[in-house]
Design an enzyme around this catalytic site. Structure first.
Site, PDB file in Angstrom:
ATOM      1  N   CYS A  13      -2.274   8.906   2.891  1.00 29.02           N
ATOM      2  CA  CYS A  13      -2.191   8.315   1.541  1.00 29.02           C
ATOM      3  C   CYS A  13      -3.535   8.450   0.647  1.00 29.02           C
ATOM      4  CB  CYS A  13      -1.600   7.078   1.239  1.00 29.02           C
ATOM      5  SG  CYS A  13      -2.365   5.748   1.950  1.00 29.02           S
ATOM      6  N   GLU A  57       3.307  13.861  -3.152  1.00 31.03           N
ATOM      7  CA  GLU A  57       2.263  14.158  -1.899  1.00 31.03           C
ATOM      8  C   GLU A  57       2.686  15.256  -0.955  1.00 31.03           C
ATOM      9  OE1 GLU A  57       0.674   9.981  -0.243  1.00 31.03           O
ATOM     10  OE2 GLU A  57       2.782   9.623  -0.775  1.00 31.03           O
ATOM     11  N   GLU A  68       0.996  -1.116  -0.012  1.00 31.60           N
ATOM     12  CA  GLU A  68      -0.049   0.069  -0.172  1.00 31.60           C
ATOM     13  C   GLU A  68       0.994   1.124   0.058  1.00 31.60           C
ATOM     14  OE1 GLU A  68      -2.855  -0.294  -0.616  1.00 31.60           O
ATOM     15  OE2 GLU A  68      -3.484  -2.354   0.184  1.00 31.60           O
TER      16      GLU A  68
END
Ligand code: ADP
Length: 485
Positions: free
Chosen positions: A292, A389, A258
């Site tokens: 995330c 991010e 992930e």
């Protein structure tokens, strides 16, 4: 730290092996920091490669017994762990708030969310199916069954210190696998508290170990190289996931990854604006933006963009910032100085490129690692934050004019974890959810995570699914047994 003293007895601080917390073999410890003050909360055992090997020895010894334990019994233990965890909501929420920084109300939400993986997988443990068929030629019988993969290494991040553990431990134990967890160095206390809860719930010693370490690779690399390990499950940044995938190749390990995200959040001109604002507050600000799945690129149709940005700025400016464990706080600190420095760099880069600051924009001086809740409007798509991010409380708003253009922009990233959009047009809802390259799509809602649904990404956001009926399959091998008719 008085807040921590109140729960100290619940939290082991050693390496958790065979159901007890022991000092690291080299006797070393490392500090766990309260990100709201920079103070040391606790010293935790700093596991060595030898400790990690002992944890795997223990997992390997226990593996046969656990695989042979009746699914119903595995389910009873998982459910009991969920019950104890739920009873301890206040203590666990405070602990997470202390070591990770999130507002305590949000931490309570994580206890409920994280706990649910244990309840869900207790229910899945007794539904591991198989199949039977006659071969088409009529000469054979095809029996298909599922067996536990074997000992698992779970490497977890700091942003959801509890839920990222239960999401891996729950399905692994349900499937009959033993587990060694390497928790994030910023937040090992919650995972150690969870290990103690599992013991209380009746999990036999050896089934679950926790090896906290200041240098992750020094304990994970020897385990990855050990042929007895059969699976690695990881949540964290893509950069680290790639290192682990390379290591996994040597022993052909099963992997679940992930990894990072760069979620688009699209507000079409026909959207319900109030609902879209409520949605973006969740998608952007859940966990203070340190997720995330966080809305990293907020695309708003140019006909409504300015109003949307204004109203979003009003909402973010009203958030009360401070130590998460204070009851009147909405937004806690960033996890550490390094993460905050990255947010500062991304925000400065966007402003230098011409983004308009609607509110916030800067780090907050003083102790702890705080950053102002921020709205940047008219952000150029050439900025770093369009492709990287943000992982913090910075909402970046971009304008767009057409559906085709915004869908192309949304997909123009190496990531493919979550995507969100708001529209009242049903045809568009179906068309756009088909067109977005993402493992998860939220339509007119800002939260998509659900223990009963498969969480996972495509492209460089990862491999495999966590949660849902799919989740347990990540910890099961398929065996085909051929019989003659
Ligand atoms: P960081 O810890 O730098 O924020 P991640 O969020 O990706 O990076 O970390 C997730 C988990 O991966 C943590 O438990 C961390 O200790 C671990 N980790 C980081 N680097 C490595 C590595 N090279 N090998 C194995 N695990 C790692």
């Amino acid at each position: 730290m008085t807040e921590f003293n109140g729960i100290r007895d619940l939290v082991p601080t050693g390496v958790w092996i065979d159901g007890v917390a022991v000092p690291a073999s080299g006797g070393r410890t490392f500090p766990v920091i309260d990100p709201a003050t920079g103070d040391i909360l606790a010293e935790v055992a700093d596991a060595s490669a030898d400790d990690a090997r002992r944890a795997l020895d223990s997992a390997c010894r226990a593996q046969k017994d656990w695989a042979a334990t009746a699914p119903r019994q595995r389910a009873v233990i998982l459910r009991r762990a969920w019950e104890i965890l739920t009873e301890r909501t206040e203590e666990l929420a405070l602990l997470m708030s202390l070591e990770m920084g999130k507002a305590v109300a949000k931490a309570r939400g994580e206890v409920a969310y994280g706990g649910e993986f244990l309840r869900w997988f207790s229910e899945e443990a007794v539904r591991i199916g198989g199949r039977y068929a006659d071969s088409p030629a009529g000469t054979g019988r095809i029996l298909v069954k599922h067996e536990p993969v074997g000992p698992v290494l779970a490497i977890t991040p700091w942003n959801f210190p509890l839920a990222m553990g239960t999401r891996k431990i729950g399905p692994a134990l349900a499937a009959g696998c033993t587990v060694v967890v390497k928790p994030a160095e910023d937040t090992p206390l919650t995972m150690l508290a969870l290990a103690a809860i599992f013991k209380e719930a009746g999990l036999p010693d050896g089934m679950l170990s926790v090896v906290p370490a200041s240098d992750a690779a020094s304990v994970t690399a020897p385990l990855m190289a050990d042929p007895r390990l059969r699976k690695v499950t990881f949540t964290g940044f893509t950069r680290v996931g790639k290192i682990l995938l390379k290591q996994a190749a040597d022993n052909v390990l099963r992997t679940s990854m992930e990894l990072g995200g760069n979620a688009p959040f699209i507000v079409f001109e026909d959207a319900d604006l109030d609902a879209a604002l409520a949605g973006v507050m969740l998608a952007k600000m859940r966990n203070g933006g340190e997720a995330c799945t966080a809305a990293n690129r907020i695309y708003v149709h140019n006909s409504i963009r300015a109003e949307f940005a204004d109203r979003l700025a009003e909402k973010l400016a009203a958030l009360r910032v401070g130590p998460g464990y204070r009851p009147d706080v909405d937004l806690g600190p960033i996890i550490n100085a390094k993460q905050r420095a990255n947010i500062v760099a991304l925000a400065d880069d966007a402003v230098a490129a011409g983004a308009v600051v609607r509110t916030g924009g800067k780090a907050i001086d003083g102790p702890g690692f705080f950053f102002q809740p921020t709205v940047l409007d008219e952000v150029p798509r050439t900025t770093r934050m369009h492709s990287e991010e943000i992982f913090g409380p910075v909402a970046a708003v971009y304008g767009f004019d057409t559906e085709d253009e915004v869908v192309a922009a949304a997909n123009d990233t190496e990531y493919g974890l979550a995507a969100y959009f708001f529209t009242r047009d049903l045809d568009r809802a179906l068309r756009v959810s088909d067109a977005l390259h993402a493992g998860m799509v939220g339509v007119n809602r800002g939260v998509i995570s659900d223990p009963a649904a498969p969480f996972g990404g495509v492209k460089q956001s990862g491999l495999g699914s966590e949660g849902g009926s799919e989740g347990i399959g990540e910890y099961l091998d398929t065996k085909y047994v051929a019989f003659t008719r």
